[in-house]
Design a protein around this motif. Structure first.
Motif, PDB file in Angstrom:
ATOM      1  N   GLY A 149      45.132  65.671  51.875  1.00  0.00           N
ATOM      2  CA  GLY A 149      45.099  64.367  51.223  1.00  0.00           C
ATOM      3  C   GLY A 149      46.395  64.144  50.476  1.00  0.00           C
ATOM      4  N   PRO A 170      46.210  58.204  54.416  1.00  0.00           N
ATOM      5  CA  PRO A 170      45.395  59.196  55.132  1.00  0.00           C
ATOM      6  C   PRO A 170      45.540  59.140  56.651  1.00  0.00           C
ATOM      7  CG  PRO A 170      44.121  58.200  53.358  1.00  0.00           C
ATOM      8  CD  PRO A 170      45.392  57.408  53.470  1.00  0.00           C
ATOM      9  N   GLN A 226      40.665  65.545  51.108  1.00  0.00           N
ATOM     10  CA  GLN A 226      40.756  64.293  51.847  1.00  0.00           C
ATOM     11  C   GLN A 226      41.081  63.113  50.925  1.00  0.00           C
ATOM     12  OE1 GLN A 226      40.663  65.956  55.109  1.00  0.00           O
ATOM     13  NE2 GLN A 226      39.946  63.871  55.524  1.00  0.00           N
ATOM     14  N   GLY A 227      41.672  62.078  51.482  1.00  0.00           N
ATOM     15  CA  GLY A 227      41.869  60.821  50.774  1.00  0.00           C
ATOM     16  C   GLY A 227      43.040  60.830  49.811  1.00  0.00           C
ATOM     17  N   VAL A 228      43.149  59.730  49.060  1.00  0.00           N
ATOM     18  CA  VAL A 228      44.230  59.561  48.094  1.00  0.00           C
ATOM     19  C   VAL A 228      43.653  59.590  46.694  1.00  0.00           C
ATOM     20  CG1 VAL A 228      46.095  58.047  47.302  1.00  0.00           C
ATOM     21  CG2 VAL A 228      45.526  58.131  49.741  1.00  0.00           C
ATOM     22  N   ARG A 229      44.229  60.448  45.854  1.00  0.00           N
ATOM     23  CA  ARG A 229      43.834  60.533  44.448  1.00  0.00           C
ATOM     24  C   ARG A 229      44.977  59.972  43.612  1.00  0.00           C
ATOM     25  NH1 ARG A 229      42.256  64.962  47.025  1.00  0.00           N
ATOM     26  NH2 ARG A 229      44.087  66.188  46.444  1.00  0.00           N
TER      27      ARG A 229
END
Length: 348
Positions: free
Chosen positions: A268, A260, A339-342
């Motif tokens: 993301g 991120p 947003q972020g990492v999945r």
């Protein structure tokens, strides 16, 4: 006849200036091996001079980074295997620089110890010079600090300082967009992050550094001291080929926190954990320490040491270029909205 009183010297206080001078002489050949265009003055002065225009830059922007090796040093000191930690020191700094699209130009080191042992210090600095040589940057200076009372029992600490350059307007990240392909570059092991947890796992498993590694040939100490991989030259080659929009060095924080950092607000990443195999050292850490997957992914690199976000139309060509340059590359996922990492899949 009265006895003559002898005054104290710096050596009496535990600082050996002659040993420091001997170390400088020992390391001069190693540092000279790293000389590159732009170096104006070498070791020995109060400061080192470097001309970025002589290094080929018309309108250079300088980029700086500093880092250390962390508690990986504890294993190196305890085992006496000191030759690789200098490479770690350089890698932790220059791998950060290349994430901005910068070419590392020069490096300085800081070596602090309670009592300077010239042979041991020379091995450490030789590793620093080797790391600089592999990264294409010059070792142009440093500081050796002998500080009795601050460090004990052969302990020492290291810090590194790297300066690189890029042409104005070319800094990464730029032009990152949804759909960009994430190329993961394999790590060479634990690198130089998470060793406070590594040491706790070894303690929990009842293993010493000289015991056989449960996951590979050699001792546990040897396996854990494999140096941090230097990604500089292959990544710079990819950046100069075009199509690289961002690069993330996967250090402390793992994929979860480092990806991120290079993605714009609102974007993301989706990462497929089935895209790469978990190296044996991490499988052992997870099992022996009872470390859950989310903790592994935000503490260790877990097998991926660098991630590039690239133009989908250029992904095949860049993957081939990086492979030809000696990297092990996988299609890790892609940039998405949000947003972020999945994560999908499983570390295994």
């Amino acid at each position: 006849m009265t006895e003559r009183k002898t005054g104290l010297s710096y050596a009496d206080a535990g600082v050996d200036i002659d040993a420091g001078n001997a170390l400088v002489e020992r390391i001069k050949p190693a540092a000279a091996r790293t000389t590159r265009p732009g170096v104006m003055e070498g070791l020995g002065g109060f400061g080192a001079l470097f001309d970025p225009r002589a290094a080929g830059y018309a309108d250079p922007v300088l980029v700086a980074a500093t880092d250390g090796v962390g508690t990986k040093l504890r294993i190196a000191i305890d085992t006496g295997k000191l030759d690789g930690v200098g490479i770690d020191l350089v890698a932790m700094c220059v791998n950060d620089l290349v994430c901005q699209g910068a070419e590392p130009l020069f490096f300085l080191d800081y070596f602090a110890t309670g009592k300077l042992l010239v042979d041991e210090a020379a091995r450490v600095v030789a590793g620093i010079a080797e790391g600089c040589h592999r990264a294409g940057c010059a070792l142009i200076g440093g500081e050796t600090a002998e500080m009795p009372g601050m460090y004990h029992g052969g302990d020492f600490d290291l810090a590194g300082f790297a300066v690189g350059a890029l042409e104005r307007g070319t800094a990464l990240p730029r032009d990152v967009a949804g759909g960009d392909v994430l190329l993961g570059l394999a790590s060479d092991g634990v690198h130089s992050n998470g060793f406070s947890l590594v040491r706790r796992v070894a303690e929990k498993a009842g293993l010493g550094w000289n015991d056989a590694a449960p996951f590979a040939a050699g001792t546990l100490g040897q396996q854990l001291l494999v140096p941090t991989r230097l990604y500089v030259l292959p990544v710079l080659k990819a950046v100069r080929a075009g199509g690289v929009h961002a690069a993330a060095h996967i250090t402390g924080g793992g994929l979860t926190e480092n990806l991120p950092r290079v993605l714009p607000q609102g974007l993301g990443a989706e990462v497929d954990l089935d895209a790469f195999a978990l190296p044996p050292v991490f499988a052992w850490l997870a099992e022996a320490g009872g470390i859950p997957e989310p903790e592994m992914l935000k503490t260790f690199n877990s097998g991926i040491g660098m991630v590039l976000a690239v133009d989908p139309a250029r992904a095949d060509g860049l993957q081939a270029l990086l492979t030809d340059a000696g990297e092990t590359v996988c299609r890790l996922g892609h940039v998405t909205q949000g947003q972020g990492v999945r994560y999908s899949g499983k570390l295994r």
